[in-house]
Design an enzyme around this catalytic site. Structure first.
Site, PDB file in Angstrom:
ATOM      1  N   HIS A  41      52.997  46.406  37.422  1.00  0.00           N
ATOM      2  CA  HIS A  41      52.495  46.944  36.026  1.00  0.00           C
ATOM      3  C   HIS A  41      51.596  48.106  35.602  1.00  0.00           C
ATOM      4  CE1 HIS A  41      50.241  43.410  37.357  1.00  0.00           C
ATOM      5  NE2 HIS A  41      49.617  43.973  37.317  1.00  0.00           N
ATOM      6  N   HIS A 128      45.716  53.117  36.298  1.00  0.00           N
ATOM      7  CA  HIS A 128      46.476  52.979  37.747  1.00  0.00           C
ATOM      8  C   HIS A 128      47.900  51.833  37.824  1.00  0.00           C
ATOM      9  CE1 HIS A 128      43.669  50.345  39.210  1.00  0.00           C
ATOM     10  NE2 HIS A 128      44.280  49.814  40.085  1.00  0.00           N
TER      11      HIS A 128
HETATM   12  O1  3AM Z   1      47.505  45.827  38.156  1.00  0.00           O
HETATM   13  P1  3AM Z   1      46.067  45.995  39.929  1.00  0.00           P
HETATM   14  O2  3AM Z   1      47.119  45.588  40.554  1.00  0.00           O
HETATM   15  O3  3AM Z   1      45.281  46.423  40.605  1.00  0.00           O
HETATM   16  O4  3AM Z   1      44.192  42.868  41.422  1.00  0.00           O
HETATM   17  C1  3AM Z   1      44.524  42.653  40.475  1.00  0.00           C
HETATM   18  C2  3AM Z   1      45.530  43.206  39.568  1.00  0.00           C
HETATM   19  O5  3AM Z   1      45.507  44.472  39.377  1.00  0.00           O
HETATM   20  C3  3AM Z   1      43.898  42.700  39.148  1.00  0.00           C
HETATM   21  O6  3AM Z   1      44.271  41.583  38.059  1.00  0.00           O
HETATM   22  C4  3AM Z   1      46.301  42.024  38.364  1.00  0.00           C
HETATM   23  C5  3AM Z   1      46.636  41.179  37.896  1.00  0.00           C
HETATM   24  O7  3AM Z   1      46.226  40.205  38.984  1.00  0.00           O
HETATM   25  N1  3AM Z   1      43.151  41.137  39.736  1.00  0.00           N
HETATM   26  C6  3AM Z   1      43.022  40.260  40.383  1.00  0.00           C
HETATM   27  N2  3AM Z   1      41.738  39.092  40.315  1.00  0.00           N
HETATM   28  C7  3AM Z   1      40.974  40.423  39.624  1.00  0.00           C
HETATM   29  C8  3AM Z   1      39.364  39.632  39.910  1.00  0.00           C
HETATM   30  N3  3AM Z   1      38.991  38.550  40.006  1.00  0.00           N
HETATM   31  C9  3AM Z   1      41.687  41.487  39.465  1.00  0.00           C
HETATM   32  N4  3AM Z   1      40.295  41.847  38.527  1.00  0.00           N
HETATM   33  C10 3AM Z   1      39.397  41.849  38.384  1.00  0.00           C
HETATM   34  N5  3AM Z   1      38.790  41.082  39.106  1.00  0.00           N
END
Ligand code: 3AM
Length: 187
Positions: A41, A128
């Protein structure tokens, strides 16, 4: 408490393309934890643990923002690594197309969620799709060369809603559940 984030879902056709790319990257047998394509996503905003009152506010605010934004088109774009090739942590695919609409939508979400108590990100938004997360340096430099060599072609897809997800952490991988879908206005 509900661990929440806002994201844009991808159509099946784009997930298929991402799966094919990922399979090429997997052949390097590097130490990567791969994101299953059905779970890929485009994250707009990670909110972390919120209570049910806050969730209601987030749903109302996001629905309101989305109703004031037209739907737009994106395509899959170039691939890369975060934060850089020296210490790679995340392998990703970028987006092209109406990226100004995407940034505008993101900025409105940041602004309106800040008004109800969610602090904006200090880092600049880099839209991204996370393909995998680096777990060890095994075979990583050959894989990174392949990431930057990737030629990505995808038809544009329409973004017509924002999805509010719950993310439940498990020892294997996070489990995502749809909490709400917020439609964008017709373009
Ligand atoms: O879409 P991506 O994979 O970049 O890395 C986690 C994921 O991003 C991010 O939220 C998305 C859904 O889980 N994520 C998880 N913990 C996080 C945090 N503490 C976070 N982003 C920012 N701060």
């Amino acid at each position: 408490m509900v661990r929440t984030f806002l994201a844009i879902d991808l159509p099946a056709e784009q997930k298929k393309i991402l799966e094919k790319i990922q399979n090429r990257w997997k052949s390097f047998r590097a130490g990567i934890r791969w994101v299953p394509p059905d779970r890929m996503h485009l994250t707009l905003k990670f909110l972390g643990d919120i209570n049910t009152f806050q969730l209601k506010q987030v749903i109302d605010t996001t629905r309101n923002i989305c109703s004031n934004h037209s739907s737009f088109n994106l395509s899959l774009g170039a691939a890369g690594v975060f934060p850089g090739t020296r210490r790679p942590r995340v392998l990703w695919i970028g987006l092209t197309g109406d990226t100004r609409d995407l940034i505008l939508l993101h900025d409105h979400i940041e602004e309106h969620l800040a008004a109800i108590g969610f602090p904006p990100e200090s880092r600049r938004y880099s839209p991204h799709l996370t393909m995998g997360r680096v777990r060890s340096s095994r075979q990583i430099s050959r894989l990174i060369d392949a990431v930057y060599d990737e030629q990505i072609r995808s038809a544009p897809f329409q973004v017509s809603e924002v999805t509010i997800y719950e993310s439940i952490l498990t020892p294997e991988s996070p489990v995502y559940t749809v909490l709400d879908r917020c439609p964008l206005a017709c373009s």
